[in-house]
Design an enzyme around this catalytic site. Structure first.
Site: not given
Length: 388
Positions: A94, A277
């Site tokens: 992430d 992201d």
């Protein structure tokens, strides 16, 4: 001749990279939907992805509000090992967070019982701490402790890595999650409790030759995706990389010049800020322009709260073009409309993230699947090129 050999060895050493294969699995949302649990989940949990980017700190308990519901739609996961001998965990890589978290044997919550749990007593290299951390989400908190151990990731032995071991995980929905934990790849400035992120620890130990990592997300149903630590593999993209400066060194935040459809600006006409992201599956932006985009592509809300589009309309929809640092990055309808088992869902999501520089957009996996992405810490920039 000896000099040529030496130069060859140096060049070879500079090209060493470590690849972590990612597997694409069924998302938690899809699993909950198939089991008839999604509506109940959405009623109980007020989804607010914005909380991931603006945590609420509460000293001295070191509370970080990063709701795991943000990972409801995640599909890409990799395997790491923690401890000696290594205990394996499936994690989300992430770039929108900075901490490493996995369940532990100290956790008896329902969600933990169905996932791999780290046992410190089974690791000869584990070091305990007296620090505790709590991540608030939904209707409760995931509490845990911090410890140090060796993390195996893509062939790298990352020693003395701090990580979180969960002790409680509220809510039964995580029972069905296709991942055990989270491995954050954002900047250390947003790390909970000041913990050193995995990539920073790897770089600080001199385990990679370049202070960067790169990501390729395949559109393939299962395999082909990869995170590359310490290098760039040009076989994953076409043309050349275009570099974009990071504007805020927390998340991987960049400037978007405009967002257009059919040559007309539909959002971000005077420029806006966006976060690249891997830990967000969709393309998200302020609710007003996103609502306009949903209308333009003919999306309407169904009973599950998804924005659905007629599958037959995909071929006639236009590209949506993100212009970044003067370069156009088209996202075709085949990418921003997500097709699954006969249904077609919009890959756009409304979310208000106000900052001093305006509302933030999030370029999630819908975008990254189209563009090989390099996260360059040495030069604080993001590299983008069309996938091969």
């Amino acid at each position: 001749m000896k000099w040529l050999l030496l130069l060859g060895l140096v060049a070879l050493s500079e090209c060493i990279m470590y690849k972590v294969p990612l597997i694409r699995k069924k998302s938690l949302r899809r699993t909950l939907s198939e089991r008839g649990l999604l509506k109940d989940f959405l009623k109980k949990h007020n989804l607010n992805p914005a909380r991931k980017y603006f945590p609420q700190w509460k000293a001295p308990t070191l509370v970080d509000e990063q709701p795991l519901e943000n990972y409801l739609d995640m599909e890409y996961f990799g395997t790491i090992g923690i401890g000696t001998p290594a205990q394996d965990f499936t994690v989300v890589f992430d770039t929108g967070s900075s901490n490493l978290w996995v369940p532990s044997v100290y956790c008896s919550s329902l969600a933990c019982t169905n996932h791999n749990r780290f046992n410190p007593e089974d690791s000869s290299t584990y070091q305990s701490t007296s620090e505790t951390v709590s991540i608030t989400y939904g209707t409760g908190s995931m509490t845990g402790i911090l410890g140090y151990d060796t993390v195996q990731v893509g062939g790298i032995s990352d020693t003395n890595q701090i990580f979180g071991l969960s002790e409680t995980e509220p809510g039964s929905f995580l029972y069905y999650a296709p991942f055990d934990g989270i491995l954050g790849l954002a900047y250390p400035s947003i790390s909970s409790s000041g913990a050193t992120p995995v990539f920073d620890n790897i770089w600080n130990q001199g385990l990679v030759s370049q202070d960067l990592f790169s990501v390729y997300l395949s559109a393939d149903d299962q395999s082909g995706s990869v995170v590359i630590f310490g290098g760039i593999d040009s076989s994953y993209y076409t043309g050349s990389l275009n570099w974009v400066p990071v504007t805020v060194e927390g998340y991987w935040q960049i400037t978007v010049d405009s967002i257009t459809m059919n040559g007309e600006a539909i959002a971000c006409a005077e420029g806006c800020q966006a976060i690249v992201d891997t830990g967000t599956s969709l393309l998200t932006g302020p609710t007003s322009p996103i609502a306009n985009i949903q209308s333009d592509i003919g999306a309407s809300e169904n009973s599950d709260g998804d924005m659905v589009v007629s599958c037959s309309a995909i071929s006639s929809l236009p590209d949506i073009v993100f212009t970044i640092n003067g370069v156009q990055y088209p996202v075709p309808p085949s990418a921003y409309i997500l097709q699954s088992e006969g249904s077609c869902i919009s890959g756009f999501q409304g979310m208000n993230l106000p900052t001093e520089s305006g509302e933030l957009w999030i370029l999630g996996d819908v975008f990254i699947r189209q563009y090989f992405t390099v996260f360059d810490r040495a030069n604080n920039q993001v590299g983008l090129a069309p996938v091969a």
